[in-house]
Design a protein around this motif. Structure first.
Motif, PDB file in Angstrom:
ATOM      1  N   VAL A  49      47.484 -12.997  21.358  1.00  0.00           N
ATOM      2  CA  VAL A  49      47.031 -12.781  19.975  1.00  0.00           C
ATOM      3  C   VAL A  49      47.976 -13.480  18.984  1.00  0.00           C
ATOM      4  N   ALA A  80      47.550 -17.282  19.249  1.00  0.00           N
ATOM      5  CA  ALA A  80      46.262 -17.689  18.663  1.00  0.00           C
ATOM      6  C   ALA A  80      46.376 -17.758  17.140  1.00  0.00           C
ATOM      7  N   HIS A 135      40.210 -15.921  17.861  1.00  0.00           N
ATOM      8  CA  HIS A 135      40.218 -14.988  18.999  1.00  0.00           C
ATOM      9  C   HIS A 135      39.366 -13.782  18.610  1.00  0.00           C
ATOM     10  N   PRO A 148      39.790  -9.784  21.566  1.00  0.00           N
ATOM     11  CA  PRO A 148      40.976  -9.610  22.417  1.00  0.00           C
ATOM     12  C   PRO A 148      40.765  -8.519  23.458  1.00  0.00           C
ATOM     13  N   SER A 170      36.871 -13.796  26.606  1.00  0.00           N
ATOM     14  CA  SER A 170      37.455 -14.184  25.316  1.00  0.00           C
ATOM     15  C   SER A 170      38.912 -14.605  25.503  1.00  0.00           C
ATOM     16  N   ASP A 171      39.669 -13.810  26.276  1.00  0.00           N
ATOM     17  CA  ASP A 171      41.080 -14.138  26.514  1.00  0.00           C
ATOM     18  C   ASP A 171      41.222 -15.435  27.307  1.00  0.00           C
ATOM     19  N   VAL A 214      40.472 -18.386  24.954  1.00  0.00           N
ATOM     20  CA  VAL A 214      41.609 -18.638  24.050  1.00  0.00           C
ATOM     21  C   VAL A 214      42.761 -19.274  24.835  1.00  0.00           C
TER      22      VAL A 214
END
Length: 933
Positions: free
Chosen positions: A134, A137, A144, A147, A152-153, A156
């Motif tokens: 996070v 990003a 992002h 999280p 998604s992770d 990113v």
């Protein structure tokens, strides 16, 4: 064409060995620097998902009940990773979990080349504020959206990797070459990526004109900028009008600027003090805008008189704010050029010469040092200061850094090719040419107590965060010694046949064994270490035996004991003194052998500069040990001193820390500082008690005949922004056990948390009470709803704990001494401040006890002249954590009824802004708090 496969997992827990399972997989495939494919699936773990994981990821048992089991998709996952690099943000976790699941299902585990984006980010973005996904990003402007969901992770992480690969392709040849040497010790398989870049550069000239190289090191070229400040200035009144009047520049450049009457008045007070050669004590409450208020007259005066002025701050955070925010704004506001420079002590600046030497002479060190070297290689291509504070190093990294700081390089010859490239020398030169020098209290005090040889000459100084100057002066005039550090240094030096400092030195040179007393060195070094162990173990036992009557705990839970030559048990104390004397003899013997060694090697041919620096550095450290031991145990005081021991009973190493500080620095400061300077302006949000500066004036020794005092109130409307609440029904801690009081406090914290949705800072004066409260809260609080963070219990520095607190929506942060100030948590992140006890120093605290006795011996009231003023100033600092802007709003809940009941309570009330106060039952207070929010 290389294929990279990024994977991220969500799991039921942290450990596959404890039967935790994968519940979510996200996979992203990269080819030719493009994301070409994404895959995601939920898995049924065949066990219930813990509430904490559901809270974190949003994945519940219902979501996975119809999902496939891992074995159904295992072959498909294996095939995706065919002939590819495996990338993850923390590879050991994701690959470890994945391989555990594959093994459990009798599948072949993955042996792919890996790239860990945590490690690679630490190397390539060494100035990033943090390395969680996070944080990175946000730092790199990567969106992002979701999280803690695997796809998604993973997406990113893929975007992050592409930025990292892009960064590699901007690095100069020399940096890449060194990274290729270090790469073997890293977790990530970077060889091909780095080799590609090296080959691309092999036939090209340096593509970045800002990068220069010397002796195999590439670093950013720093331009020498000269600013002409030779111009006529208006009168100071006209100058202030141009800034502050209706059409002034401050409204033009600060769009949301709200007039603050105290700001201009503070500027005028400082300017007048400069003209009349007076010192000044100025309390500027939160929101006054004191940084701008003192910078405006300081810059004007420095440019007008062509005499530099020093500005000293306590925290690096404020230095950064002045340099990055305030000074660029001032440059726009004032309409004429000026030069500002930041100067710190030598230990803050890297030595390029030392670093080049370390890279070439010790290429294969442990992982932490290898990582630190890699980070520094990249940082050198970006930094304009060479100030190590720009980096976030591990503790091992900092120990390595000490070997390559300017402090370690000894004397540097002005004719050396490295001299013109020295960051420290550049910082000094810049400071000498500057109108304004920004420094820290530590260097200011070091300079003061060393005949003013570290800072360029100055006659006027602004000291911000001035409530810290007494303690800083005491620490710098005092000393600290501990067995862990002493033994660490002796182990780093090593015996003659070890590959440590001394052994490496000997291995480089041929010599006659008869002339260099190696056996003697090895024997004495062993004896020295034995004596250190014996002395500190004896001290440890001595403190344990004495603590029944003299127990005091530090804010991190160490047992403290003040020792006084005249009052110790003579028989046991004489044994300790004999041990100290014996240890100093052994240390002197080591120094003598080092002198023989240097003389012997130097007589045939001059020693290598680095080896000479190392020998002198070792000698200096050993001499420091001798000086400190003598001052602690053997020498009579020139000025009154307080000496104390701290022992860490929880440490497996029996850590013992020794301290010595002056009991009173007022006379030292009066003669060495205030008498010698034309004008010293001391400012802070917390200098007064009951609107009086007498306490701080006496503690610092400021002469009355040259002193101006002013207090500027905050522009915030505290009446509308704050409620001060004090319960009248808490158990009285003075009668009986503290357990009932702690229980009542924890119940109040819990009730307030429900009202404020967490977002609560709880300030303790005792680490012991914090620890007990933390464990009780853990039992009674809904840990799925609230994140509980405890200083000294939850891992991480103060900054890391604060960051974690702000990351979670519903968090409660418990802190002791260092959280009472300097922690800014603006806006909705903090809605409630709980002050558990009024912040009096424990009576048995070594420094307080010694200062208190010193005052009594001089016929003074220690409570009214030391204990109470210190507690009031501390209370003001704590109170100031809550309201940091005009829109902040919150409750200050003080659990200690002494603020209302004790005669001295009014001193606390009178020293904070006027706010609505409710002194009532806990139940009534909770109803009122709910209504107010």
């Amino acid at each position: 064409m290389k294929k990279y496969v990024v994977i991220d997992l969500e799991t039921t827990g942290h450990s596959p060995t404890k039967d935790d399972k994968i519940i979510d997989v996200g996979i992203v495939v990269i080819k030719n620097n493009q994301i070409i494919e994404t895959k995601t699936t939920l898995f049924n773990p065949n066990q219930s998902i813990p509430p904490f994981i559901t809270n974190l990821t949003g994945i519940s048992d219902d979501d996975v009940k119809d999902a496939p089991f891992f074995h159904e998709k295992a072959d498909e996952i294996i095939s995706i990773f065919q002939d590819s690099y495996l990338i993850a943000h923390n590879v050991p976790f994701d690959l470890g979990f994945l391989n555990a699941e594959l093994m459990n299902n009798d599948k072949q585990i993955l042996h792919n080349s890996v790239i860990d984006t945590v490690e690679l980010s630490r190397i390539l973005f060494p100035k990033a504020p943090g390395y969680k996904l996070v944080q990175l990003a946000e730092y790199l402007n990567i969106v992002h959206d979701d999280p803690h969901r695997a796809l998604s992770d993973a997406y990113v992480t893929a975007k992050l990797f592409l930025k990292l690969a892009e960064k590699i392709n901007t690095l100069p040849y020399e940096t890449i070459t060194h990274l290729l040497t270090l790469e073997k010790m890293l977790k990530s398989d970077l060889h091909e990526l780095l080799l590609e870049r090296q080959q691309a550069l092999a036939f090209s000239t340096n593509e970045n004109e800002q990068i220069m190289s010397f002796n195999g090191i590439a670093f950013k070229q720093i331009e020498d900028t000269t600013v002409d400040t030779n111009e006529a200035l208006p009168s100071f009144g006209e100058y202030l009008d141009d800034i502050f009047e209706e059409t002034g520049s401050i409204k033009q450049y600060m769009k949301n600027y709200e007039p603050r009457p105290g700001q201009r008045q503070m500027s005028e007070t400082i300017f007048d003090s400069f003209q009349t050669k007076n010192h000044a004590l100025i309390e500027a409450e939160t929101g006054t805008g004191k940084s701008l208020a003192y910078l405006i007259p300081t810059i004007y005066e420095a440019v007008k008189t062509r005499e530099r002025i020093v500005i000293s701050t306590y925290t690096t955070q404020l230095q950064t704010q002045l340099l990055d925010e305030e000074l660029p704004l001032i440059q726009k506001l004032i309409g004429f050029p000026f030069k500002a420079a930041l100067l710190k002590g030598k230990n803050h600046y890297i030595s390029l010469e030392k670093f080049a030497h370390e890279l070439n002479s010790n290429p294969h060190e442990n992982y932490d040092i290898t990582l630190t070297k890699a980070m520094i290689l990249i940082w050198l291509t970006e930094t304009e200061t060479g100030d190590i504070d720009e980096l976030h190093l591990s503790s091992s990294g900092y120990l390595f850094y000490k070997r390559i700081s300017t402090d370690a390089e000894g004397m540097i010859d002005a004719y050396s090719p490295w001299f013109s490239k020295s960051y420290y020398q550049k910082a000094r030169k810049k400071a000498q040419q500057a109108d304004i020098i920004i420094t820290n209290h530590a260097l200011l005090c070091t300079d003061m107590f060393n005949d003013y040889q570290f800072l360029p000459t100055y006659h006027r100084v602004i000291i911000d965060e001035a409530h810290h100057i007494e303690d800083t002066a005491s620490h710098h005039y005092g000393l600290k010694l501990d067995n862990i550090n002493m033994l660490y240094i002796l182990n780093q030096i090593g015996i003659s046949d070890e590959a440590k400092l001394f052994g490496k030195f000997l291995a480089k040179y041929s010599f006659d064994q008869k002339e260099v007393p190696l056996e003697k060195w090895d024997s004495i070094l062993a004896d020295t270490k034995y004596e250190i162990d014996t002395l500190f173990q004896t001290l440890y036992k001595y403190v344990i035996a004495q603590q029944k009557n003299n127990k005091s705990l530090s804010d991190i839970g160490r047992i403290q004991y003040r020792f006084d030559f005249a009052k110790e048990e003579s028989k046991k104390w004489n044994v300790i003194k004999e041990m100290v004397t014996r240890l100093t003899f052994f240390l002197r013997d080591l120094i003598h052998i080092l002198a023989i060694v240097e003389q012997h090697f130097d007589k045939d041919a001059p020693l290598d500069k680095h080896d000479k620096d190392d020998l002198h550095g070792i000698t200096k450290l050993l001499q420091t040990f001798i000086d400190h031991l003598e001052q602690l145990f053997l020498l009579e005081d020139i000025i009154p001193q307080v000496r104390w021991v701290e022992i860490d009973t929880k440490s497996p190493k029996n850590a013992v820390y020794l301290y010595c500080e002056p009991t009173d620095v007022s006379q030292l400061l009066a003669t060495d500082f205030f008498d010698k300077k034309d004008s010293v302006i001391l400012t802070s949000a917390t200098l007064t008690m009951n609107n009086s500066f007498t306490f701080i004036q006496d503690r610092l020794g400021i002469p009355s005949d040259r002193l101006v005092t002013k207090k500027f109130s905050s522009p915030f409307t505290y009446q509308n922004q704050v409620q001060l609440m004090i319960p009248n029904d808490f158990p009285d801690i003075n009668y009986g056990d503290t357990d009932d009081f702690i229980y009542a406090t924890c119940e109040a914290i819990l009730s307030l948390a429900e009202i404020t949705d967490g977002r609560m800072l709880v300030l303790f004066t005792s680490y012991d009470m914090l620890r007990k409260s933390y464990h009780l809260l853990k039992e009674i609080i809904d840990t799925n709803k609230y994140v509980l963070i405890g200083q000294g219990i939850s891992s991480g520095s103060r900054a890391r704990l604060k960051k974690n607190f702000q990351t979670f929506d519903q968090a409660i942060l418990l802190g002791t001494s260092s959280f009472w100030e300097g922690v800014d948590i603006p806006g909705d992140d903090l809605s409630c401040l709980v002050i558990v006890r009024l912040p009096f120093q424990p009576p048995a605290h070594p420094v307080y006890e010694a200062k208190s006795n010193y005052l009594k011996e001089n016929g003074k009231n220690a409570f009214m002249e030391l204990s109470l003023p210190n507690a009031v100033i501390r209370f003001k600092q704590g109170f100031g954590r809550l309201i940091r802007s005009t829109s902040d709003r919150g409750i200050v809940f003080v659990c200690d009824a002494r603020i209302m009941k004790a005669r001295y309570g009014r001193h606390f009330i009178n020293s904070i802004p006027e706010v609505p106060i409710t002194f009532d039952s806990t139940q009534t207070l909770m109803s009122k708090a709910e209504e107010w929010f």
